[in-house]
Scaffold this motif. Structure first.
Motif, PDB file in Angstrom:
ATOM      1  N   ILE A   1      -1.458 -13.562  -8.903  1.00 50.20           N
ATOM      2  CA  ILE A   1      -1.208 -13.139 -10.282  1.00 50.20           C
ATOM      3  C   ILE A   1      -1.368 -11.637 -10.495  1.00 50.20           C
ATOM      4  CG2 ILE A   1      -1.576 -15.339 -11.457  1.00 50.20           C
ATOM      5  CD1 ILE A   1      -4.460 -14.615 -11.896  1.00 50.20           C
ATOM      6  N   TRP A   2      -2.104 -10.970  -9.614  1.00 52.07           N
ATOM      7  CA  TRP A   2      -2.380  -9.557  -9.908  1.00 52.07           C
ATOM      8  C   TRP A   2      -2.556  -8.808  -8.606  1.00 52.07           C
ATOM      9  CZ3 TRP A   2      -5.826  -8.543 -14.778  1.00 52.07           C
ATOM     10  CH2 TRP A   2      -5.688  -7.231 -15.216  1.00 52.07           C
ATOM     11  N   ASN A   3      -1.980  -7.645  -8.522  1.00 46.09           N
ATOM     12  CA  ASN A   3      -2.105  -6.820  -7.320  1.00 46.09           C
ATOM     13  C   ASN A   3      -2.750  -5.495  -7.705  1.00 46.09           C
ATOM     14  OD1 ASN A   3      -1.799  -5.721  -4.802  1.00 46.09           O
ATOM     15  ND2 ASN A   3       0.415  -5.371  -4.958  1.00 46.09           N
ATOM     16  N   LEU A   4      -3.884  -5.185  -7.076  1.00 40.91           N
ATOM     17  CA  LEU A   4      -4.551  -3.907  -7.354  1.00 40.91           C
ATOM     18  C   LEU A   4      -4.304  -2.998  -6.153  1.00 40.91           C
ATOM     19  CD1 LEU A   4      -8.072  -5.311  -8.409  1.00 40.91           C
ATOM     20  CD2 LEU A   4      -5.996  -5.210  -9.788  1.00 40.91           C
ATOM     21  N   VAL A   5      -3.643  -1.880  -6.401  1.00 45.87           N
ATOM     22  CA  VAL A   5      -3.342  -0.980  -5.281  1.00 45.87           C
ATOM     23  C   VAL A   5      -4.253   0.239  -5.363  1.00 45.87           C
ATOM     24  CG1 VAL A   5      -1.573   0.333  -4.071  1.00 45.87           C
ATOM     25  CG2 VAL A   5      -0.940  -1.729  -5.322  1.00 45.87           C
ATOM     26  N   PHE A   6      -4.890   0.530  -4.240  1.00 41.00           N
ATOM     27  CA  PHE A   6      -5.769   1.698  -4.160  1.00 41.00           C
ATOM     28  C   PHE A   6      -4.934   2.810  -3.546  1.00 41.00           C
ATOM     29  CE2 PHE A   6      -8.555  -2.118  -3.218  1.00 41.00           C
ATOM     30  CZ  PHE A   6      -8.830  -2.359  -4.554  1.00 41.00           C
ATOM     31  N   MET A   7      -4.266   3.532  -4.411  1.00 40.42           N
ATOM     32  CA  MET A   7      -3.216   4.458  -3.989  1.00 40.42           C
ATOM     33  C   MET A   7      -3.851   5.737  -3.489  1.00 40.42           C
ATOM     34  SD  MET A   7      -0.101   3.746  -4.248  1.00 40.42           S
ATOM     35  CE  MET A   7       0.856   3.209  -5.634  1.00 40.42           C
ATOM     36  N   GLN A   8      -3.808   5.963  -2.185  1.00 38.89           N
ATOM     37  CA  GLN A   8      -4.543   7.116  -1.670  1.00 38.89           C
ATOM     38  C   GLN A   8      -3.821   7.937  -0.616  1.00 38.89           C
ATOM     39  OE1 GLN A   8      -7.851   4.620  -0.731  1.00 38.89           O
ATOM     40  NE2 GLN A   8      -7.412   4.644   1.447  1.00 38.89           N
ATOM     41  N   ASN A   9      -2.678   7.432  -0.081  1.00 35.23           N
ATOM     42  CA  ASN A   9      -2.005   8.165   0.994  1.00 35.23           C
ATOM     43  C   ASN A   9      -0.539   8.454   0.671  1.00 35.23           C
ATOM     44  OD1 ASN A   9      -4.217   8.264   2.778  1.00 35.23           O
ATOM     45  ND2 ASN A   9      -3.885   6.110   3.281  1.00 35.23           N
ATOM     46  N   VAL A  10       0.062   9.284   1.541  1.00 32.28           N
ATOM     47  CA  VAL A  10       1.501   9.543   1.439  1.00 32.28           C
ATOM     48  C   VAL A  10       2.164   8.868   2.623  1.00 32.28           C
ATOM     49  CG1 VAL A  10       3.303  11.292   1.332  1.00 32.28           C
ATOM     50  CG2 VAL A  10       1.017  11.811   0.492  1.00 32.28           C
ATOM     51  N   ARG A  11       3.197   8.066   2.351  1.00 31.48           N
ATOM     52  CA  ARG A  11       3.866   7.408   3.463  1.00 31.48           C
ATOM     53  C   ARG A  11       5.082   8.201   3.929  1.00 31.48           C
ATOM     54  NH1 ARG A  11       7.706   2.319   3.447  1.00 31.48           N
ATOM     55  NH2 ARG A  11       8.534   3.559   5.145  1.00 31.48           N
ATOM     56  N   GLY A  12       5.399   8.037   5.200  1.00 26.66           N
ATOM     57  CA  GLY A  12       6.583   8.689   5.753  1.00 26.66           C
ATOM     58  C   GLY A  12       7.579   7.658   6.230  1.00 26.66           C
ATOM     59  N   GLU A  13       8.408   8.071   7.171  1.00 28.55           N
ATOM     60  CA  GLU A  13       9.459   7.188   7.684  1.00 28.55           C
ATOM     61  C   GLU A  13       8.858   5.968   8.372  1.00 28.55           C
ATOM     62  OE1 GLU A  13      12.655   7.660   7.363  1.00 28.55           O
ATOM     63  OE2 GLU A  13      12.614   9.694   6.543  1.00 28.55           O
ATOM     64  N   GLY A  14       9.645   4.920   8.438  1.00 23.26           N
ATOM     65  CA  GLY A  14       9.185   3.734   9.144  1.00 23.26           C
ATOM     66  C   GLY A  14      10.299   2.728   9.221  1.00 23.26           C
ATOM     67  N   THR A  15      10.061   1.646   9.968  1.00 23.63           N
ATOM     68  CA  THR A  15      11.131   0.674  10.141  1.00 23.63           C
ATOM     69  C   THR A  15      10.986  -0.509   9.211  1.00 23.63           C
ATOM     70  OG1 THR A  15       9.823  -0.353  11.867  1.00 23.63           O
ATOM     71  CG2 THR A  15      11.473   1.238  12.581  1.00 23.63           C
ATOM     72  N   SER A  16       9.787  -0.744   8.677  1.00 17.70           N
ATOM     73  CA  SER A  16       9.614  -1.896   7.791  1.00 17.70           C
ATOM     74  C   SER A  16       8.383  -1.680   6.928  1.00 17.70           C
ATOM     75  CB  SER A  16       9.434  -3.167   8.620  1.00 17.70           C
ATOM     76  OG  SER A  16       8.141  -3.144   9.204  1.00 17.70           O
ATOM     77  N   LYS A  17       8.092  -2.702   6.122  1.00 23.65           N
ATOM     78  CA  LYS A  17       6.917  -2.669   5.255  1.00 23.65           C
ATOM     79  C   LYS A  17       5.627  -2.572   6.065  1.00 23.65           C
ATOM     80  CE  LYS A  17       6.199  -5.681   1.688  1.00 23.65           C
ATOM     81  NZ  LYS A  17       6.400  -6.905   0.914  1.00 23.65           N
ATOM     82  N   GLU A  18       5.724  -3.057   7.317  1.00 22.98           N
ATOM     83  CA  GLU A  18       4.502  -3.123   8.118  1.00 22.98           C
ATOM     84  C   GLU A  18       4.398  -1.979   9.096  1.00 22.98           C
ATOM     85  OE1 GLU A  18       3.584  -7.143   9.673  1.00 22.98           O
ATOM     86  OE2 GLU A  18       5.517  -7.577   8.757  1.00 22.98           O
ATOM     87  N   ASP A  19       5.434  -1.152   9.120  1.00 20.02           N
ATOM     88  CA  ASP A  19       5.433  -0.150  10.166  1.00 20.02           C
ATOM     89  C   ASP A  19       5.980   1.152   9.611  1.00 20.02           C
ATOM     90  OD1 ASP A  19       5.753   1.312  12.492  1.00 20.02           O
ATOM     91  OD2 ASP A  19       7.747   0.466  12.847  1.00 20.02           O
ATOM     92  N   PHE A  20       5.075   2.013   9.170  1.00 18.75           N
ATOM     93  CA  PHE A  20       5.522   3.347   8.767  1.00 18.75           C
ATOM     94  C   PHE A  20       4.388   4.342   9.003  1.00 18.75           C
ATOM     95  CE2 PHE A  20       4.452   0.948   4.869  1.00 18.75           C
ATOM     96  CZ  PHE A  20       3.362   1.660   4.413  1.00 18.75           C
ATOM     97  N   GLU A  21       4.817   5.587   9.031  1.00 25.63           N
ATOM     98  CA  GLU A  21       3.861   6.631   9.304  1.00 25.63           C
ATOM     99  C   GLU A  21       3.075   6.950   8.036  1.00 25.63           C
ATOM    100  OE1 GLU A  21       4.327  11.110  11.089  1.00 25.63           O
ATOM    101  OE2 GLU A  21       6.087  10.036  10.407  1.00 25.63           O
ATOM    102  N   ILE A  22       1.793   7.220   8.190  1.00 27.06           N
ATOM    103  CA  ILE A  22       1.022   7.708   7.038  1.00 27.06           C
ATOM    104  C   ILE A  22       0.893   9.212   7.222  1.00 27.06           C
ATOM    105  CG2 ILE A  22      -1.177   7.553   5.824  1.00 27.06           C
ATOM    106  CD1 ILE A  22      -0.618   4.726   5.935  1.00 27.06           C
ATOM    107  N   LEU A  23       1.445   9.951   6.269  1.00 30.09           N
ATOM    108  CA  LEU A  23       1.528  11.404   6.470  1.00 30.09           C
ATOM    109  C   LEU A  23       0.217  12.121   6.134  1.00 30.09           C
ATOM    110  CD1 LEU A  23       5.076  12.044   4.958  1.00 30.09           C
ATOM    111  CD2 LEU A  23       4.466  11.759   7.350  1.00 30.09           C
ATOM    112  N   GLY A  24      -0.615  11.479   5.320  1.00 31.40           N
ATOM    113  CA  GLY A  24      -1.876  12.138   4.958  1.00 31.40           C
ATOM    114  C   GLY A  24      -2.311  11.663   3.593  1.00 31.40           C
TER     115      GLY A  24
END
Ligand code: SER
Length: 896
Positions: free
Chosen positions: A198-221
């Protein structure tokens, strides 16, 4: 608890906790990566990334969201909607995990009479990201949730990201246990139908970069600050609080099901699972369609328009499969309006337009279905004729792809016709098509600009726009970018680069936006670098705050920190203001003539020219076009004063200022008013001071740019005059050629056309008469080969296939009843070589067949032909083979 109440409690809960209520953004935002807004956080992305400073540190909203990747799940599961309302609370560098958990928990579990939702705390579960010990600990500490109801999941489920680059972070989801009737025990990781998110709490703290899927991407910082983004599914909460089985039966969707049940031969919930799914699809998709049209989408063949078209078609087909044959979409739209109106007043105020567009699509689709049915019948007949019993996968695919037939409809019709369908073949064609679509989507993402190089400047040093008041400003160079990379200096030698941009602290240059294209002009150096000169060819805003001037360096060099003079070409700007003010005038005139349903769908203006797109079905009449032009020019002539001022968004809307669909407006907006009530629009563009400065406005024409969207184009100012002057010159040339005064040109042309037609007729008649005479000659010159009289001749050049056919008839008549073969061939138009062969009954008795002889005749001219034993025809290319063709035919007859 009714949905409207659920929404209200959510907002109240968070407003009480210091959040500012922010209205939902339109479901279409101007973002090349995103077809539709699919989460509450989308409108806040620049705040998370630190590209813009948020006006508040806490916000709450209920966002209209569209998610269509799961469209096939709709109706089958209990919880999938293509449109849903996401209630969210957001912290921009303010609170983090602890408060996010506490706020969500108290709203969910506080008793109903204390403003909460009254969920039983024992039934709530939480998930956290694999290594997020902190969140797992907080759940226990803050809510007392036992550790066995806190589960850990990987990136696919518990890591949220948006855009590349974009904000991302681990998340923690809250689930409600619906009990053993809905599935096995074991928490969300075991079964998501029983344990419903019913509810999703996201702890938004990083910048994402390129990747191939939802499970596989670079975290830029890390992001500049830690943020909170949460989303609660309003429909899912409603489903639980209303004690119904699935989201489609909640108070805002059930009325649609009831509307359908009132006219369908088979009811809802009568034990037929397929029927129930159809009902739910109709409920879900009708609502999504209404919202999409409300936000300015029109049915079309790609992008957003295609999604809308697909949804409406699925509604119509589902209704058909339920046995409903009468139109129903109009009524469905009315039901959606009644249910959703209290939260979405635009569905009420804009109803007429929404309904009109939806019904027009239904009418068009019903026509397509009728043609599809004809295609089906043909395909079924051909299949049977071949003695087969399986309709091919490619027929089923064409029916699906071109005529919108779902496989199940084809299956049903095939079964009625005693056929089955090659489902596997159909599926593999569908899979190929999906692959193509994916490749398209991937190509779209590539277009995303990498803003990281500019980030440092974006927030700290937004460019000040001085161009409303002056055309020349002194400014400092804040940054120089060559092909997206920051450099300290650029000179003429940097010219090999694709893109050179200067960022200034202040600028009079208008950056392209709101349909107005960027100003042109120059940037020159001062003091020691006074030899530096650059021409500005384009100006674009970066993250809405930085003006990037795209330049060509003509001499000298520019160094970061230099003082420069930025000067807009005054003639260019004058033209641009005429174009933009002209656009407002045409918009106002259009609405005056066509009414408020002519809603703006886009515009573009540059010096001297404008175009304006609007929602409208069917072409305008000549009278409407003339009226629009007349009203516009009268308003120009009235020399209205043009005012611009800034005010609060809500106030501007209350004044009746027109805003554009799909735009997110800040809270303070600029309003441009021309002639008091005549034209009032939210607009950041540059305008003339008095309407007479626009000069004459000439409508060029009006055309369609997709289903339900029309476009008018016009010239303004001197260009308008030049256009008229050109037309006048054309007219003068015509009058002089025709040797009549110009007002008599139309009559004279009409007369000439008449005479031409008569002459062509006469020519045809004479050609045929000649041909007949030729036929008589030909008949007279018939030769005898064996037992057969043969006329094998080349006819005059330009003789058409139709002429040949009629000639052959004539000759055959003249030859009487002895065995006869006639073959005529000619050099036709465009290098074609038409030919015809006729064989009379007596010759057929001897074994000659026109459809065989025609092949012999055709071969030397690279031709193919066919027909019956008495008459056959064909066409080839290459007149050089004509004599050989006739010789081959004679030889063939001689052989028999
Ligand atoms: N962005 C997250 C989601 O959409 C939380 O709002 O689930």
């Amino acid at each position: 608890m009714q949905t409207h109440e659920i929404r209200k409690r959510f907002l109240d809960h968070f407003v009480k906790r210091g959040h500012t209520e922010v209205p939902s953004a339109s479901v279409i935002l101007d973002d090349p990566n995103l077809l539709f807004v699919n989460a509450g956080m989308v409108q806040f992305v620049p705040y998370f990334l630190g590209q813009r400073t948020p006006p508040w540190s806490r916000a709450t909203s209920i966002q209209k969201c569209i998610r269509t990747p799961d469209i096939d799940e709709v109706g089958h599961t209990t919880r999938h909607n293509t449109f849903f309302q996401m209630a969210g609370n957001f912290s921009f560098g303010d609170y983090f995990k602890r408060e996010a958990i506490e706020y969500a928990w108290t709203l969910l579990t506080n008793p109903v009479d204390e403003g909460g939702y009254g969920f039983d705390p024992e039934r709530l579960w939480a998930t956290v990201y694999l290594d997020d010990d902190e969140a797992a600990q907080l759940w226990q500490e803050v809510t007392g949730m036992p550790p066995e109801r806190i589960q850990r999941r990987g990136m696919a489920d518990n890591y949220w990201s948006m855009g590349i680059p974009g904000p991302c972070g681990p998340s923690s989801e809250i689930y409600y246990d619906r009990g053993p009737d809905y599935g096995v025990e074991g928490g969300p990781i075991a079964n998501e139908d029983r344990y419903i998110e019913i509810w999703n709490l996201v702890f938004m703290q990083n910048v994402r970069g390129e990747g191939t899927s939802k499970e596989d991407f670079e975290i830029l910082g890390p992001l500049p600050r830690k943020n909170i983004d949460t989303g609660m599914g309003v429909e899912r909460v409603a489903c639980l609080l209303q004690g119904v089985d699935n989201v489609y039966e909640t108070d805002l969707l059930r009325p649609v099901i009831d509307t359908v049940a009132a006219v369908a031969p088979r009811g809802y919930g009568q034990g037929n699972h397929d029927d129930d799914v159809r009902y739910r699809i109709i409920a879900d998709h009708s609502r999504t369609a209404a919202i999409l049209i409300g936000d300015g989408v029109s049915p079309g063949n790609d992008g957003r328009g295609y999604v809308l078209r697909r949804l409406l078609r699925r509604v119509i087909r589902s209704a058909k499969l339920l046995g409903i044959n009468d139109p129903i979409v109009g009524e469905l739209m009315a039901t959606v309006r009644d249910a959703m109106g209290p939260s979405y007043p635009e569905l009420v105020s804009d109803f007429e337009r929404i309904q009109r567009i939806a019904v027009a699509e239904e009418t068009a689709f019903n026509r397509t279905l009728a043609s599809g049915s004809r295609l089906f019948e043909e395909a079924a007949r051909a299949t049977k004729q071949k003695g087969a019993t399986v309709l091919s996968g490619s027929d089923a695919f064409t029916l699906h792809d071109t005529y919108g037939f779902p496989l199940e409809l084809t299956l049903e019709m095939a079964a009625e016709a005693g056929l089955s369908v090659d489902e596997e073949g159909f599926r593999s064609l569908m899979a190929e098509q999906r692959e193509r679509a994916k490749a398209d989507a991937a190509a779209r993402k590539q277009a995303h600009a990498d803003l990281s190089a500019y980030r440092e400047l974006v927030d700290k040093h937004p460019t000040e726009f001085t161009g409303f008041d002056e055309l020349t400003s002194e400014a400092t160079i804040l940054g120089i970018f060559v092909d997206g990379k920051r450099v300290p200096v650029v000179s003429r030698n940097g010219q090999q680069a694709e893109r050179i941009e200067l960022i200034l602290d202040r600028t009079p240059f208008y950056a392209e936006s709101g349909g107005q294209i960027a100003d042109e002009g120059t940037i020159t150096g001062t003091g020691a670098s006074s030899t530096a000169k650059a021409v500005v060819s384009d100006v674009q805003k970066i993250a809405r705050t930085l003006w990037a001037h795209r330049i060509t360096v003509e001499s000298g060099e520019f160094v970061e920190g230099d003082t420069v003079i930025a000067a807009v070409d005054p003639r260019w700007r004058h033209g641009a203001t005429q174009g933009h003010s002209g656009t407002h005038m045409v918009h106002a005139a259009l609405r005056q003539v066509l009414g408020p349903n002519a809603v703006q769908a886009g515009s573009l203006n540059r010096p001297g020219y404008l175009r304006f797109d609007f929602n409208w079905q069917g072409p305008l009449t000549e009278e409407q076009r003339n009226q629009i032009e007349e009203v516009t020019n009268e308003a120009v002539e009235a020399d209205y004063e043009v005012h611009s001022f800034t005010t609060e968004l809500e106030k501007a809307k209350a004044m009746g200022a027109m805003a554009l669909f799909g735009e997110v407006y800040p809270e303070e907006v600029r309003v441009v008013e021309i002639g008091g009530p005549f034209s009032l629009e939210l607009c950041g563009g540059t305008h003339v001071a008095h309407s007479a400065q626009i000069g004459p406005v000439t409508l060029l024409g009006e055309s369609s740019v997709g289903s339900g969207v029309r476009r008018v184009e016009a010239y303004v100012g001197l260009d308008s005059f030049r256009h008229l002057a050109k037309e006048r010159a054309l007219m003068a040339a015509l009058a002089s050629t025709l040797k009549v005064p110009s007002q008599e040109v139309p009559n004279r042309v009409a007369q000439l056309v008449e005479r031409l037609k008569a002459a062509e007729k006469e020519l045809d008649r004479m050609r045929l008469a000649n041909a007949r005479a030729a036929a008589a000659n030909a008949a007279a010159g018939a030769e005898t080969i064996g037992k057969v009289r043969v006329v094998a001749q080349r006819m005059a050049g330009g003789t058409s296939a139709a002429d040949l056919r009629s000639l052959v008839g004539d000759i055959r008549g003249k030859l009487g009843s002895d065995p006869a073969v006639i073959a005529l061939i000619a050099e036709g138009d465009n290098d074609t070589v038409p030919f015809v062969v006729a064989v009379n009954p007596a010759a057929q008795d001897l074994g000659f067949k026109a459809n065989e002889l025609v092949k012999v005749l055709g071969a030397p001219v690279n031709g193919r032909g066919g027909g019956k034993a008495e008459l056959a025809q064909g066409s080839g290319k290459g007149a050089a083979g004509i004599d050989a063709a006739l010789a081959a035919l004679r030889a063939e007859i001689g052989r028999s």
